[in-house]
Design a protein around this motif. Sequence first.
Motif, PDB file in Angstrom:
ATOM      1  N   LEU A   1       0.832  -1.208   0.000  1.00  0.00           N
ATOM      2  CA  LEU A   1       0.000   0.000   0.000  1.00  0.00           C
ATOM      3  C   LEU A   1       0.866   1.257   0.000  1.00  0.00           C
ATOM      4  O   LEU A   1       0.520   2.258  -0.641  1.00  0.00           O
ATOM      5  N   ALA A   2       1.995   1.185   0.745  1.00  0.00           N
ATOM      6  CA  ALA A   2       2.909   2.331   0.762  1.00  0.00           C
ATOM      7  C   ALA A   2       3.494   2.572  -0.620  1.00  0.00           C
ATOM      8  O   ALA A   2       3.619   3.721  -1.080  1.00  0.00           O
ATOM      9  N   LYS A   3       3.858   1.477  -1.305  1.00  0.00           N
ATOM     10  CA  LYS A   3       4.422   1.595  -2.656  1.00  0.00           C
ATOM     11  C   LYS A   3       3.372   2.125  -3.638  1.00  0.00           C
ATOM     12  O   LYS A   3       3.669   2.986  -4.477  1.00  0.00           O
ATOM     13  N   ILE A   4       2.157   1.635  -3.515  1.00  0.00           N
ATOM     14  CA  ILE A   4       1.068   2.127  -4.386  1.00  0.00           C
ATOM     15  C   ILE A   4       0.842   3.613  -4.141  1.00  0.00           C
ATOM     16  O   ILE A   4       0.627   4.390  -5.073  1.00  0.00           O
ATOM     17  N   GLU A   5       0.925   4.013  -2.864  1.00  0.00           N
ATOM     18  CA  GLU A   5       0.737   5.420  -2.511  1.00  0.00           C
ATOM     19  C   GLU A   5       1.840   6.283  -3.127  1.00  0.00           C
ATOM     20  O   GLU A   5       1.597   7.376  -3.646  1.00  0.00           O
ATOM     21  N   ASP A   6       3.083   5.768  -3.044  1.00  0.00           N
ATOM     22  CA  ASP A   6       4.217   6.478  -3.656  1.00  0.00           C
ATOM     23  C   ASP A   6       4.040   6.616  -5.166  1.00  0.00           C
ATOM     24  O   ASP A   6       4.389   7.644  -5.763  1.00  0.00           O
ATOM     25  N   ASP A   7       3.545   5.557  -5.787  1.00  0.00           N
ATOM     26  CA  ASP A   7       3.426   5.499  -7.259  1.00  0.00           C
ATOM     27  C   ASP A   7       2.038   5.902  -7.755  1.00  0.00           C
ATOM     28  O   ASP A   7       1.696   5.626  -8.905  1.00  0.00           O
ATOM     29  N   TYR A   8       1.247   6.517  -6.889  1.00  0.00           N
ATOM     30  CA  TYR A   8      -0.165   6.752  -7.219  1.00  0.00           C
ATOM     31  C   TYR A   8      -0.326   7.527  -8.533  1.00  0.00           C
ATOM     32  O   TYR A   8      -1.125   7.155  -9.398  1.00  0.00           O
ATOM     33  N   ARG A   9       0.446   8.619  -8.688  1.00  0.00           N
ATOM     34  CA  ARG A   9       0.328   9.436  -9.908  1.00  0.00           C
ATOM     35  C   ARG A   9       0.795   8.638 -11.125  1.00  0.00           C
ATOM     36  O   ARG A   9       0.179   8.695 -12.197  1.00  0.00           O
ATOM     37  N   GLU A  10       1.909   7.847 -10.954  1.00  0.00           N
ATOM     38  CA  GLU A  10       2.431   7.043 -12.067  1.00  0.00           C
ATOM     39  C   GLU A  10       1.428   5.974 -12.504  1.00  0.00           C
ATOM     40  O   GLU A  10       1.277   5.696 -13.711  1.00  0.00           O
ATOM     41  N   ILE A  11       0.738   5.397 -11.509  1.00  0.00           N
ATOM     42  CA  ILE A  11      -0.282   4.383 -11.835  1.00  0.00           C
ATOM     43  C   ILE A  11      -1.411   5.035 -12.640  1.00  0.00           C
ATOM     44  O   ILE A  11      -1.918   4.474 -13.626  1.00  0.00           O
ATOM     45  N   GLY A  12      -1.788   6.265 -12.221  1.00  0.00           N
ATOM     46  CA  GLY A  12      -2.821   7.006 -12.950  1.00  0.00           C
ATOM     47  C   GLY A  12      -2.403   7.288 -14.383  1.00  0.00           C
ATOM     48  O   GLY A  12      -3.214   7.162 -15.321  1.00  0.00           O
ATOM     49  N   VAL A  13      -1.127   7.666 -14.555  1.00  0.00           N
ATOM     50  CA  VAL A  13      -0.615   7.943 -15.902  1.00  0.00           C
ATOM     51  C   VAL A  13      -0.653   6.680 -16.765  1.00  0.00           C
ATOM     52  O   VAL A  13      -1.073   6.717 -17.933  1.00  0.00           O
ATOM     53  N   MET A  14      -0.207   5.531 -16.180  1.00  0.00           N
ATOM     54  CA  MET A  14      -0.192   4.272 -16.927  1.00  0.00           C
ATOM     55  C   MET A  14      -1.604   3.873 -17.344  1.00  0.00           C
ATOM     56  O   MET A  14      -1.819   3.385 -18.461  1.00  0.00           O
ATOM     57  N   LYS A  15      -2.583   4.087 -16.435  1.00  0.00           N
ATOM     58  CA  LYS A  15      -3.973   3.783 -16.793  1.00  0.00           C
ATOM     59  C   LYS A  15      -4.473   4.735 -17.875  1.00  0.00           C
ATOM     60  O   LYS A  15      -5.205   4.342 -18.792  1.00  0.00           O
ATOM     61  N   ALA A  16      -4.039   5.992 -17.773  1.00  0.00           N
ATOM     62  CA  ALA A  16      -4.501   7.004 -18.726  1.00  0.00           C
ATOM     63  C   ALA A  16      -3.981   6.742 -20.135  1.00  0.00           C
ATOM     64  O   ALA A  16      -4.680   7.026 -21.127  1.00  0.00           O
ATOM     65  N   ILE A  17      -2.770   6.234 -20.268  1.00  0.00           N
ATOM     66  CA  ILE A  17      -2.210   5.988 -21.600  1.00  0.00           C
ATOM     67  C   ILE A  17      -2.613   4.626 -22.150  1.00  0.00           C
ATOM     68  O   ILE A  17      -2.132   4.212 -23.209  1.00  0.00           O
ATOM     69  N   GLY A  18      -3.457   3.888 -21.387  1.00  0.00           N
ATOM     70  CA  GLY A  18      -4.046   2.662 -21.929  1.00  0.00           C
ATOM     71  C   GLY A  18      -3.372   1.359 -21.544  1.00  0.00           C
ATOM     72  O   GLY A  18      -3.690   0.302 -22.115  1.00  0.00           O
ATOM     73  N   LEU A  19      -2.456   1.409 -20.583  1.00  0.00           N
ATOM     74  CA  LEU A  19      -1.825   0.161 -20.134  1.00  0.00           C
ATOM     75  C   LEU A  19      -2.865  -0.715 -19.442  1.00  0.00           C
ATOM     76  O   LEU A  19      -3.665  -0.220 -18.636  1.00  0.00           O
ATOM     77  N   ARG A  20      -2.840  -2.008 -19.763  1.00  0.00           N
ATOM     78  CA  ARG A  20      -3.823  -2.918 -19.148  1.00  0.00           C
ATOM     79  C   ARG A  20      -3.513  -3.113 -17.657  1.00  0.00           C
ATOM     80  O   ARG A  20      -2.347  -3.091 -17.248  1.00  0.00           O
ATOM     81  N   LEU A  21      -4.585  -3.336 -16.887  1.00  0.00           N
ATOM     82  CA  LEU A  21      -4.404  -3.579 -15.449  1.00  0.00           C
ATOM     83  C   LEU A  21      -3.489  -4.774 -15.188  1.00  0.00           C
ATOM     84  O   LEU A  21      -2.673  -4.756 -14.273  1.00  0.00           O
ATOM     85  N   SER A  22      -3.634  -5.829 -15.995  1.00  0.00           N
ATOM     86  CA  SER A  22      -2.818  -7.032 -15.806  1.00  0.00           C
ATOM     87  C   SER A  22      -1.338  -6.723 -15.978  1.00  0.00           C
ATOM     88  O   SER A  22      -0.484  -7.262 -15.270  1.00  0.00           O
ATOM     89  N   ASP A  23      -1.014  -5.804 -16.904  1.00  0.00           N
ATOM     90  CA  ASP A  23       0.390  -5.435 -17.122  1.00  0.00           C
ATOM     91  C   ASP A  23       0.927  -4.619 -15.941  1.00  0.00           C
ATOM     92  O   ASP A  23       2.083  -4.790 -15.530  1.00  0.00           O
ATOM     93  N   ILE A  24       0.096  -3.716 -15.423  1.00  0.00           N
ATOM     94  CA  ILE A  24       0.512  -2.915 -14.256  1.00  0.00           C
ATOM     95  C   ILE A  24       0.717  -3.834 -13.046  1.00  0.00           C
ATOM     96  O   ILE A  24       1.696  -3.711 -12.306  1.00  0.00           O
ATOM     97  N   LYS A  25      -0.221  -4.766 -12.860  1.00  0.00           N
ATOM     98  CA  LYS A  25      -0.127  -5.701 -11.731  1.00  0.00           C
ATOM     99  C   LYS A  25       1.123  -6.566 -11.817  1.00  0.00           C
ATOM    100  O   LYS A  25       1.748  -6.885 -10.811  1.00  0.00           O
ATOM    101  N   LYS A  26       1.510  -6.938 -13.049  1.00  0.00           N
ATOM    102  CA  LYS A  26       2.674  -7.813 -13.218  1.00  0.00           C
ATOM    103  C   LYS A  26       3.943  -7.179 -12.656  1.00  0.00           C
ATOM    104  O   LYS A  26       4.806  -7.868 -12.111  1.00  0.00           O
ATOM    105  N   ILE A  27       4.050  -5.848 -12.807  1.00  0.00           N
ATOM    106  CA  ILE A  27       5.242  -5.158 -12.297  1.00  0.00           C
ATOM    107  C   ILE A  27       5.375  -5.367 -10.790  1.00  0.00           C
ATOM    108  O   ILE A  27       6.441  -5.709 -10.282  1.00  0.00           O
TER     109      ILE A  27
END
Length: 768
Positions: A272-298
Amino acid sequence: MYNRIIRNDMLKSKAITLTTMIFVAAAAMLVSLAAILVINLTGALDTLMKKAETPHFMQMHSGEIDMDRLTSFAEQNNNVEEYQVVEFLGMDGSQIILGDNSLTNSVQDNGFSIQNEKFDYLLDLNGNIINVSAGEIYVPVAYMKDKTTKVGDKAVISGKEFTVAGFLRDSTMNSSLSASKRFLVSNNDFAEIKDFGSIEYLIEFRLKDYSAIGEFETAYASEGLEANGPTVTFRLFKTMNAISDGMMIAVILLVSALVVAIAFMSIRFTLLAKIEDDYREIGVMKAIGLRLSDIKKIYLAKYAAIAAAGSILGFILSLMLQGMLLENIRLYMGESENSSFALVLGIIGILLVFLAIVTYVNLVLKRFRKISAAEAIRFGTSQEKKAGAKRFTLIRNRLFSTNIFLGIRDVLARKRLYATMLVVLVISAFIIIVPQNLYNTISSKSFIQYMGIGNYDLRIQTSISNKTDEIVKTIDSDSDVSKYAVMTTKTFNVKTSNGSEENIKVELGDHSAFPIEYSEGRAPTTENEISLSAINADEMRKKVGDVITLVMEGKERDFTVSGIYSDVTNGGKTAKAIFTDNSANVMWTIVCVELSDKSLIDSKVLGYSEEFDFAKTSDIDEFFLQTLGSTISSVKMASYAAVAVALVITVLVTLLFIKMLVAKDRYSIAVMKAIGFTNSDIKMQYVSRSVFVLIVGIVLGTLLANTVGEMLAGTVISSFGASTFNFAVNPLSAYLISPLMMICVVLIATVIGTTRTGQIKISENIKE
């Protein structure tokens, strides 16, 4: 690509990665250790009893013996595979000198035997049947552990010199819970010392079908065969041999289960701490169309790597620590034939931990679905609703400083967020307190109540019934004795529910002189009442108010069950009554003595030992220590290890949580700085949050330890005869030292965890 991302991420957050790996390693280590210890204990015990060919049924008997009648019974009983009568030469401890040490103060019934011909073999430390030569003596392994003697020492037995040739394992008398210990000498030497002691017979049987042991016991009792002594079965031999190390393993199993739960929570913290740190980056990845499965794999790949490394490290640590924890098992029982299987099971254990962690991480990552790309890019952190502290306002505060108040208010406003940390601290407090309470209980003098023994100072035990009056006369005239009682144990036949008869040991005497604790009912007060030990009551299916029938001089006599008590001696199968009887043979008599001046105990033990050389005189504290010393030592080691593990867990979890909280609160911290709060003010708020949650955790953990923990400990203790169990708590340790240790480590972790607050800049975190 994944490898590069994972490597860079780990290098960026080395502390969190290392902390998470330590948690996984601790969980894997404890699971692996528990598996290895359980398999080694059961395997070593099975190997010992298989090589020694432990009797399925042993009847100890003092007095005359009819060999022809016993032989006839053995030949006519279709279930008897082998039968033998072994001579056990009991000798007073003062007649046994090993090296520079005398066994005068030993509470054990020390005796001598020759090697058996058919079964119940005495084994050396390599697991081989001992062939003893003239002039040699093999000593019970218990006297090796307490360093009473060593190989090569001179031993003097009633004036005859021997050389200690080695140590022996005895599958029937190894345990400290066994009241007897066998020494091994040659046939010729046994004949030479035979006149210096008293012969007791061990009547032993091995059965074709052990499952029919109940029918065999009934048949033996129904024939009226020799029974002037304790009766022990194969199952009880196994329980007594396993109990000391078994209790240590039970503590490790409990701690390992709780540490695994904490490991999952710590992974949740870091994730959760890492997700919080990367919150904006996760939003950007979702915005540019990266699949959830690909984000989760990281994230999944990173935590799979951490879990794999932690599991391997945990397994290596378990291999390093197993030697120390297996030392006692190897000494008393030898190597397990299942040692290779134990390693396999240990590997299976860490694989399960690994798979469970990966599955859990995958479940936590499902929250990616709830992350709004627009919100994440705009705010850079998750936006949570705060509720639950509306009435707890600063304007109404009169008790705390502003910083402490704001810290406590934040906990109340975000209860769900702090709940995970609270659970971890509750578990940590539980891990610290329960093993400590268990150790304090079994090492306290009050635990003697679970041995069916009252609270007195000395016990003088003899198997020579006509010598009892001599002891009583001396005790009665001793002005230093404030109170005494004579307890005589005899064997009677008792009618079972199906009409057959079994043997029962009944202790006769004044049980009000030194009362014991009863789980149900009370001590017998009239001649038609009897109280039963918990195991006897359970096997006979009797409760308070029920009637049992004893057979005395061929006549049946009914007794009402007045109470049920705990007893871990004599296999836990005893009874107490106050009626008089002159028909049955006396098994032994114990004179219980209370002194008016406790400082005289040592001198009285010495004086009575010299005066009553035919009896065994012992300080009740020494009797308790020698009987349960091995068990106490094992639980003590486990309790200290539990404290260390819990404190390390508390530090790491607090550190992880505070780091996560600081990452989550970047915006709030920036706002507070903007309105004038200093870095030290903000740190104080986080300290107050941690301490507030910790205090609640300690209170709840203590309550659980004294309820659920007591119940779990009682389950273990009840396996060898205690019907009820209550912790004897050391208030200084449980309610002062332990909480102070937890508070200190939480403060240290919080201070370290809040160092990043000073690096948070207003301009970077307040966007609107």
